[in-house]
Design a protein around this motif. Structure first.
Motif, PDB file in Angstrom:
ATOM      1  N   SER A 335     -30.580  52.903 -79.556  1.00 43.09           N
ATOM      2  CA  SER A 335     -30.693  52.401 -79.132  1.00 43.09           C
ATOM      3  C   SER A 335     -32.153  50.700 -78.861  1.00 43.09           C
ATOM      4  CB  SER A 335     -31.234  52.957 -78.146  1.00 43.09           C
ATOM      5  OG  SER A 335     -29.608  53.715 -77.578  1.00 43.09           O
ATOM      6  N   ALA A 336     -31.862  50.045 -78.926  1.00 40.67           N
ATOM      7  CA  ALA A 336     -33.093  48.877 -78.309  1.00 40.67           C
ATOM      8  C   ALA A 336     -34.269  49.901 -77.734  1.00 40.67           C
ATOM      9  CB  ALA A 336     -33.389  47.945 -78.125  1.00 40.67           C
ATOM     10  N   LYS A 344     -29.797  53.936 -71.675  1.00 37.17           N
ATOM     11  CA  LYS A 344     -28.628  54.404 -71.219  1.00 37.17           C
ATOM     12  C   LYS A 344     -27.156  53.820 -71.103  1.00 37.17           C
ATOM     13  CE  LYS A 344     -30.397  59.129 -71.921  1.00 37.17           C
ATOM     14  NZ  LYS A 344     -30.207  60.677 -71.163  1.00 37.17           N
ATOM     15  N   GLY A 345     -25.986  54.349 -71.556  1.00 34.09           N
ATOM     16  CA  GLY A 345     -24.350  53.842 -70.755  1.00 34.09           C
ATOM     17  C   GLY A 345     -24.217  52.448 -71.301  1.00 34.09           C
ATOM     18  N   THR A 367     -23.940  60.291 -77.201  1.00 40.91           N
ATOM     19  CA  THR A 367     -22.974  59.512 -76.548  1.00 40.91           C
ATOM     20  C   THR A 367     -22.259  60.373 -76.011  1.00 40.91           C
ATOM     21  OG1 THR A 367     -20.695  60.139 -78.057  1.00 40.91           O
ATOM     22  CG2 THR A 367     -21.772  58.011 -78.882  1.00 40.91           C
ATOM     23  N   LYS A 368     -21.884  59.232 -74.824  1.00 41.15           N
ATOM     24  CA  LYS A 368     -20.347  60.445 -74.162  1.00 41.15           C
ATOM     25  C   LYS A 368     -19.551  59.587 -73.672  1.00 41.15           C
ATOM     26  CE  LYS A 368     -22.495  59.763 -69.558  1.00 41.15           C
ATOM     27  NZ  LYS A 368     -23.233  59.959 -68.510  1.00 41.15           N
ATOM     28  N   ARG A 369     -18.038  60.316 -72.902  1.00 42.39           N
ATOM     29  CA  ARG A 369     -17.381  59.989 -72.493  1.00 42.39           C
ATOM     30  C   ARG A 369     -16.876  59.376 -71.057  1.00 42.39           C
ATOM     31  NH1 ARG A 369     -12.445  58.203 -74.451  1.00 42.39           N
ATOM     32  NH2 ARG A 369     -12.462  58.752 -76.461  1.00 42.39           N
ATOM     33  N   VAL A 370     -17.408  58.192 -71.227  1.00 41.68           N
ATOM     34  CA  VAL A 370     -16.489  57.626 -69.092  1.00 41.68           C
ATOM     35  C   VAL A 370     -15.814  56.931 -69.541  1.00 41.68           C
ATOM     36  CG1 VAL A 370     -18.194  56.482 -67.068  1.00 41.68           C
ATOM     37  CG2 VAL A 370     -19.102  57.381 -68.915  1.00 41.68           C
ATOM     38  N   ASP A 377     -25.654  57.111 -75.861  1.00 39.95           N
ATOM     39  CA  ASP A 377     -26.431  58.209 -74.061  1.00 39.95           C
ATOM     40  C   ASP A 377     -27.864  58.444 -74.334  1.00 39.95           C
ATOM     41  OD1 ASP A 377     -25.872  60.139 -71.612  1.00 39.95           O
ATOM     42  OD2 ASP A 377     -25.156  62.009 -72.723  1.00 39.95           O
ATOM     43  N   GLY A 378     -28.508  57.583 -75.852  1.00 41.28           N
ATOM     44  CA  GLY A 378     -29.061  58.528 -76.285  1.00 41.28           C
ATOM     45  C   GLY A 378     -30.277  58.164 -76.918  1.00 41.28           C
TER      46      GLY A 378
END
Ligand code: AMP
Ligand code: GLY
Length: 421
Positions: A335-336, A344-345, A367-370, A377-378
């Motif tokens: 992630s930048a 995140k997100g 990562t996570k599932r939404v 997520d990291g």
């Protein structure tokens, strides 16, 4: 059998994938897992540091075997707790995991066993450490003795920088209690090598070699990270080098632990510098390397669960692991802002197209599932690994997969494995 994987990063996704490939594994639980592990079994929202919660989970779900990914629960004694409760668990006890969780202790063990390592002095008081640093006219490395999420090592070109680093660690306590003791070490030069071995208390099995890329920027520039990519095998790990590492480093450390009534079981990770004077230890870790495992495990052809059971039953001397001879390259998509602060997100697109490429595995890290989306997520989001007939084609394929995946702020290093080309 029912397997529990503790942790939620790329290493744990890699362990979960290999466990799920075993015909003996009928159910897989990850705690807390990520969007990648969710596709293989069930994620349970128990933190990797919640030892009570994990023990209760193993009991309630009648887990047959637990694999622990990260160092923090190992150093906090998850293995001791599980064994006391009658559960089978892969990893070192808290006393053995001190080899990672207490660098001052590890340094003393190495001295006692005459293991080649960077020269270091250990300090508990800032004034003493400062005075010592000021008398040294050479580059120094300041290390918090305790666990600092991979951030506790500060490279200092001048004594004045070392004093600033000591102040941050010992006075400002930026790593908290981990900075109660500090090592001031000579700075070594040379290529780095990670050697990971399975250990069943007595027998050592050296895994296929790998090399990590710690710096955030291409050409190994910028700040240190948890690792921006890895490849396996590492050509600098010649048979001669590995034999020397085994003889001078792995055998003596396992022996000294055994003699102290503290046998080591699990994965022992030696972080080494290949200096002109031979391999020297920078650190020991008590677990698989991340992202190294994401380049090594895709090459393992033997059933991982059989291997782990051989370690637990002290039968490691009887097993021989089969490996895919082809090299693997793992490119981390981050992630930048990482390794500093990041958002995140962000929705991740293109995962299934990337996974459809031949010999590609996309390991989820942060990562996570939404709903029906997978979001970031990291800091390290994905580890994209490809096998190839040679290193160049493995990297090209990994990058092809990277280029089919999109999320806001994504970046990676395109030069992973440059030392092998
Ligand atoms: P560690 O967490 O001890 O592996 O340290 C992180 C990174 O800092 C290593 O991978 C090396 O790049 C660097 N490092 C640690 N100790 C030394 C040392 N004594 N000399 C030079 N570099 C070091
Ligand atoms: N990649 C470095 C580590 O796992 O410690």
């Amino acid at each position: 059998m029912k397997v529990l994987v503790v942790g939620g990063g790329g290493r744990e996704h890699a362990l979960a994938i290999k466990a799920a490939q075993s015909p003996r594994v009928k159910a897989l639980i990850c705690a807390p897992g990520n969007a990648g592990t969710e596709a293989l079994g069930e994620n349970v929202p128990v933190s990797a540091n919640d030892l009570d919660g994990l023990c209760a989970l193993a009991h309630e779900r009648r887990v047959d075997l637990t694999l622990v990914g990260p160092e923090a629960p190992l150093c906090a004694g998850i293995v001791d707790r599980f064994i006391a409760a009658g559960h089978r668990v892969f990893g070192p006890t808290a006393l053995a995991a001190r080899i990672e969780g207490d660098k001052a202790y590890a340094k003393e063990l190495m001295r006692a066993a005459l293991i080649p390592t960077a020269e270091a002095r250990i300090f508990h008081r800032f004034a003493d450490a400062r005075q010592y640093a000021l008398t040294r006219d050479c580059p120094l490395v300041v290390k918090a003795s305790g666990l600092a999420a991979g951030k506790g090592v500060i490279l200092c070109d001048k004594p004045a920088d070392a004093v600033l680093a000591l102040e941050r660690v010992m006075v400002e306590k930026v790593f908290g209690e981990a900075g109660n003791a500090v090592l001031v070490e000579e700075m070594l030069e040379g290529p780095e090598l990670s050697v990971l071995a399975l250990v069943d208390g007595e027998t050592i099995y050296v895994l296929e070699s790998s090399q990590d890329h710690k710096r955030v920027g291409e050409g190994d520039t910028g700040p240190n990270t948890g690792g921006m990519g890895a490849y396996s095998p590492a050509p600098i790990a010649t048979d001669a080098v590995l034999a020397q590492v085994e003889r001078q480093i792995l055998v003596p450390i396992i022996d000294v632990l055994l003699r102290d009534g503290n046998p080591y079981s699990g994965v022992l990770y030696a972080g080494l510098m290949l200096t002109p004077g031979g391999p020297k230890v920078l650190e020991f870790n008590c677990r698989f390397g991340d992202p190294e495992i994401q380049a090594v495990l895709p090459r393992l052809q033997t059933d991982l669960i059989d291997v782990i059971e051989a370690v637990l039953d002290r039968r490691l001397s009887e097993v021989d692991l089969r490996w895919d001879p082809r090299p693997a390259v793992c490119v981390v998509m981050a992630s930048a802002g990482y390794p500093g602060s990041y958002k995140k997100g962000h929705v991740i697109e293109g995962l299934s197209d990337a996974e459809a490429l031949p010999d590609v595995t996309v390991f989820h890290a942060g990562t996570k599932r939404v709903g029906d989306k997978v979001v970031t997520d990291g800091g390290r989001v994905l580890g994209v690994t490809a096998l190839g007939d040679d290193v160049a084609s493995a990297r090209a394929r990994a990058l092809e997969a990277v280029d089919t995946i999109h999320f806001d702020g994504a970046f990676c290093r395109r030069d992973i494995a440059h030392r092998a080309l």
